[in-house]
Design an enzyme around this catalytic site. Structure first.
Site, PDB file in Angstrom:
ATOM      1  N   ARG A 111       2.261   2.668  10.010  1.00  0.00           N
ATOM      2  CA  ARG A 111       1.473   3.398  11.014  1.00  0.00           C
ATOM      3  C   ARG A 111       2.312   3.851  12.209  1.00  0.00           C
ATOM      4  O   ARG A 111       1.812   4.602  13.046  1.00  0.00           O
ATOM      5  CB  ARG A 111       0.296   2.545  11.478  1.00  0.00           C
ATOM      6  CG  ARG A 111      -0.732   2.307  10.369  1.00  0.00           C
ATOM      7  CD  ARG A 111      -1.936   1.521  10.857  1.00  0.00           C
ATOM      8  NE  ARG A 111      -3.015   1.548   9.873  1.00  0.00           N
ATOM      9  CZ  ARG A 111      -3.377   0.511   9.102  1.00  0.00           C
ATOM     10  NH1 ARG A 111      -2.749  -0.636   9.206  1.00  0.00           N
ATOM     11  NH2 ARG A 111      -4.381   0.627   8.242  1.00  0.00           N
ATOM     12  N   MET A 139       0.836  -1.201   0.000  1.00  0.00           N
ATOM     13  CA  MET A 139       0.000   0.000   0.000  1.00  0.00           C
ATOM     14  C   MET A 139       0.873   1.253   0.000  1.00  0.00           C
ATOM     15  O   MET A 139       0.410   2.347   0.328  1.00  0.00           O
ATOM     16  CB  MET A 139      -0.928  -0.008   1.218  1.00  0.00           C
ATOM     17  CG  MET A 139      -1.878  -1.209   1.183  1.00  0.00           C
ATOM     18  SD  MET A 139      -3.394  -0.986   2.119  1.00  0.00           S
ATOM     19  CE  MET A 139      -2.737  -0.733   3.758  1.00  0.00           C
ATOM     20  N   GLY A 140       2.141   1.094  -0.343  1.00  0.00           N
ATOM     21  CA  GLY A 140       3.038   2.247  -0.407  1.00  0.00           C
ATOM     22  C   GLY A 140       3.550   2.649   0.966  1.00  0.00           C
ATOM     23  O   GLY A 140       3.527   1.856   1.905  1.00  0.00           O
ATOM     24  N   ALA A 141       4.034   3.908   1.075  1.00  0.00           N
ATOM     25  CA  ALA A 141       4.705   4.373   2.298  1.00  0.00           C
ATOM     26  C   ALA A 141       5.802   3.371   2.669  1.00  0.00           C
ATOM     27  O   ALA A 141       5.905   2.911   3.809  1.00  0.00           O
ATOM     28  CB  ALA A 141       3.719   4.577   3.446  1.00  0.00           C
ATOM     29  N   GLY A 190       5.000 -10.227   3.808  1.00  0.00           N
ATOM     30  CA  GLY A 190       5.735 -10.144   5.066  1.00  0.00           C
ATOM     31  C   GLY A 190       5.081 -11.022   6.130  1.00  0.00           C
ATOM     32  O   GLY A 190       3.857 -11.085   6.230  1.00  0.00           O
ATOM     33  N   GLY A 224      10.988  -2.598   5.982  1.00  0.00           N
ATOM     34  CA  GLY A 224      10.294  -3.885   5.936  1.00  0.00           C
ATOM     35  C   GLY A 224       9.897  -4.230   4.520  1.00  0.00           C
ATOM     36  O   GLY A 224      10.159  -5.336   4.023  1.00  0.00           O
ATOM     37  N   HIS A 225       9.290  -3.260   3.832  1.00  0.00           N
ATOM     38  CA  HIS A 225       8.935  -3.490   2.434  1.00  0.00           C
ATOM     39  C   HIS A 225      10.182  -3.769   1.596  1.00  0.00           C
ATOM     40  O   HIS A 225      10.171  -4.604   0.698  1.00  0.00           O
ATOM     41  CB  HIS A 225       8.234  -2.256   1.850  1.00  0.00           C
ATOM     42  CG  HIS A 225       6.939  -1.899   2.510  1.00  0.00           C
ATOM     43  ND1 HIS A 225       6.794  -0.807   3.328  1.00  0.00           N
ATOM     44  CD2 HIS A 225       5.722  -2.489   2.466  1.00  0.00           C
ATOM     45  CE1 HIS A 225       5.548  -0.732   3.750  1.00  0.00           C
ATOM     46  NE2 HIS A 225       4.874  -1.730   3.254  1.00  0.00           N
ATOM     47  N   ASP A 234       2.329  -9.505   8.773  1.00  0.00           N
ATOM     48  CA  ASP A 234       0.867  -9.634   8.731  1.00  0.00           C
ATOM     49  C   ASP A 234       0.527 -11.123   8.660  1.00  0.00           C
ATOM     50  O   ASP A 234       0.161 -11.652   7.612  1.00  0.00           O
ATOM     51  CB  ASP A 234       0.311  -8.856   7.539  1.00  0.00           C
ATOM     52  CG  ASP A 234       0.569  -7.366   7.703  1.00  0.00           C
ATOM     53  OD1 ASP A 234      -0.195  -6.709   8.408  1.00  0.00           O
ATOM     54  OD2 ASP A 234       1.575  -6.870   7.155  1.00  0.00           O
ATOM     55  N   VAL A 253      10.818  -7.226   9.753  1.00  0.00           N
ATOM     56  CA  VAL A 253      11.950  -6.312   9.981  1.00  0.00           C
ATOM     57  C   VAL A 253      11.575  -5.394  11.140  1.00  0.00           C
ATOM     58  O   VAL A 253      10.453  -4.856  11.183  1.00  0.00           O
ATOM     59  CB  VAL A 253      12.270  -5.502   8.714  1.00  0.00           C
ATOM     60  CG1 VAL A 253      13.393  -4.512   8.970  1.00  0.00           C
ATOM     61  CG2 VAL A 253      12.629  -6.441   7.564  1.00  0.00           C
TER      62      VAL A 253
HETATM   63  P1  AMP Z   1       1.413  -2.940   3.515  1.00  0.00           P
HETATM   64  O1  AMP Z   1       1.963  -1.918   2.589  1.00  0.00           O
HETATM   65  O2  AMP Z   1       1.370  -2.533   4.931  1.00  0.00           O
HETATM   66  O3  AMP Z   1       0.127  -3.544   3.011  1.00  0.00           O
HETATM   67  O4  AMP Z   1       2.441  -4.134   3.490  1.00  0.00           O
HETATM   68  C1  AMP Z   1       2.889  -4.699   2.284  1.00  0.00           C
HETATM   69  C2  AMP Z   1       3.700  -5.925   2.591  1.00  0.00           C
HETATM   70  O5  AMP Z   1       4.812  -5.574   3.391  1.00  0.00           O
HETATM   71  C3  AMP Z   1       2.895  -6.979   3.382  1.00  0.00           C
HETATM   72  O6  AMP Z   1       3.190  -8.274   2.857  1.00  0.00           O
HETATM   73  C4  AMP Z   1       3.427  -6.812   4.774  1.00  0.00           C
HETATM   74  O7  AMP Z   1       3.357  -7.994   5.548  1.00  0.00           O
HETATM   75  C5  AMP Z   1       4.880  -6.429   4.502  1.00  0.00           C
HETATM   76  N1  AMP Z   1       5.460  -5.748   5.665  1.00  0.00           N
HETATM   77  C6  AMP Z   1       4.954  -4.663   6.323  1.00  0.00           C
HETATM   78  N2  AMP Z   1       5.746  -4.357   7.381  1.00  0.00           N
HETATM   79  C7  AMP Z   1       6.747  -5.275   7.399  1.00  0.00           C
HETATM   80  C8  AMP Z   1       7.880  -5.502   8.249  1.00  0.00           C
HETATM   81  N3  AMP Z   1       8.125  -4.731   9.322  1.00  0.00           N
HETATM   82  N4  AMP Z   1       8.704  -6.533   7.949  1.00  0.00           N
HETATM   83  C9  AMP Z   1       8.459  -7.346   6.877  1.00  0.00           C
HETATM   84  N5  AMP Z   1       7.418  -7.169   6.043  1.00  0.00           N
HETATM   85  C10 AMP Z   1       6.572  -6.151   6.290  1.00  0.00           C
END
Ligand code: AMP
Length: 283
Positions: free
Chosen positions: A187, A30-32, A147, A36-37, A150, A176
């Site tokens: 967040r 979802m960007g940002a 990741g 971790g991403h 989630d 991460v």
């Molecule tokens: P999101 O943009 O929050 O929907 O996350 C996109 C992907 O990044 C999802 O597969 C998340 O599980 C992964 N993700 C988010 N935060 C982390 C993190 N701290 N470490 C590893 N993967 C992450």
């Protein structure tokens, strides 16, 4: 060079051009984008010939009153991160491109989508699975990278891909964390100084649980909840020890793989975290 695409025809042209018969890894986001991403992008880069990233804040997975409108949107910085990690194609569609009409047919996550995150965010996982299904249809990837952060999402995506024969391989990347243990999340930026301090209790609780894994489920939950109770600056939504395949709470005498899940609110900000552990095995 990273190619930014917006429409479906642009995406398909870019993929045809980039793919050239090799393997394709997709990283849905979802960007940002944070570190971790970026670990997901690196994993994708190491495991496929072509790497594609979707950046889409999916309205279908946000409930009324959730943070859809204020969810951080940082496309320029995200594109820099993608370029730095060697991403070939970014798809950043608007909602009208993904949902040209309100969907009548959606994916239903089933019982596993109604517990834990799904109990607090009704319909959330239906929205997640629907968009992931649409992304798999749009990209036809060999691998989709998620990741471990989630964890419930990961379990449900794996089941969807198996149950609906979507044919992509799902790969998971470990969470991460900040040096003090806080899991990186888009967040985290909403936390004030005190909340940021309290939020470390989530990962501390998970570690305390893990350190007690040899002594079984009851001890794991006792140790983790003692840490959470000692931190007054948050409201716990749940702490649960579940079977990683079924998401059902494990029995007191269970052994082997389990998943310790936690979610809490810090003012208006909700954070989730989890750790895999091995019941009956010394940490
Ligand atoms: P999101 O943009 O929050 O929907 O996350 C996109 C992907 O990044 C999802 O597969 C998340 O599980 C992964 N993700 C988010 N935060 C982390 C993190 N701290 N470490 C590893 N993967 C992450």
């Amino acid at each position: 060079m990273t190619l930014l695409t917006r429409t479906r025809p642009e995406l398909h042209e870019a993929l045809d051009h980039a793919r050239r018969g090799g393997t394709l890894a997709l990283v849905p986001t979802m960007g940002a984008l944070h570190r971790g991403h970026r670990a997901l992008l690196r994993h994708a880069r190491a495991h496929a010939d072509t790497v594609a990233v979707s950046i889409f804040v999916n309205p279908l997975q946000f409930g009324p009153g959730e943070d859809l409108d204020r969810y951080p949107r940082t496309l320029d910085a995200d594109l820099d991160a993608c370029a730095a990690e060697g991403v070939d194609v970014v798809w950043a569609p608007g909602p009208q491109v993904v949902y040209p009409q309100p969907p009548m047919v959606t994916v239903h996550a089933g019982q596993g989508g109604e517990v834990y995150e799904g109990a607090i965010r009704p319909g959330h996982f239906d929205g997640v699975l629907t968009v992931v299904c649409k992304l798999v249809s749009a990209f036809r990837p060999d691998v989709v990278v998620f990741g471990q952060k989630d964890a419930q999402q990961l379990v449900l995506v794996r089941r969807m891909v198996a149950d609906l024969d979507l044919g992509a391989r799902i790969e998971a990347v470990p969470t991460v964390r900040e040096p003090d243990g806080l899991a990186l999340s888009s967040r985290n930026r909403y936390l004030d100084t005190l909340q940021r301090h309290s939020a470390v209790a989530l990962s501390r609780a998970l570690r305390a649980g893990q350190q007690n894994q040899a002594d079984g489920a009851t001890q794991v939950l006792r140790a983790a909840s003692a840490v959470l109770r000692a931190e007054p600056g948050m409201d716990i939504d749940y702490l649960a020890l579940v079977n990683p395949a079924t998401l059902r709470a494990v029995a007191d005498d269970a052994t082997g793989e389990a998943l310790l899940l936690v979610a809490a609110r810090f003012g208006p900000t909700r954070l989730i975290d989890n750790t895999p552990l091995q019941l009956g095995v010394p940490a």
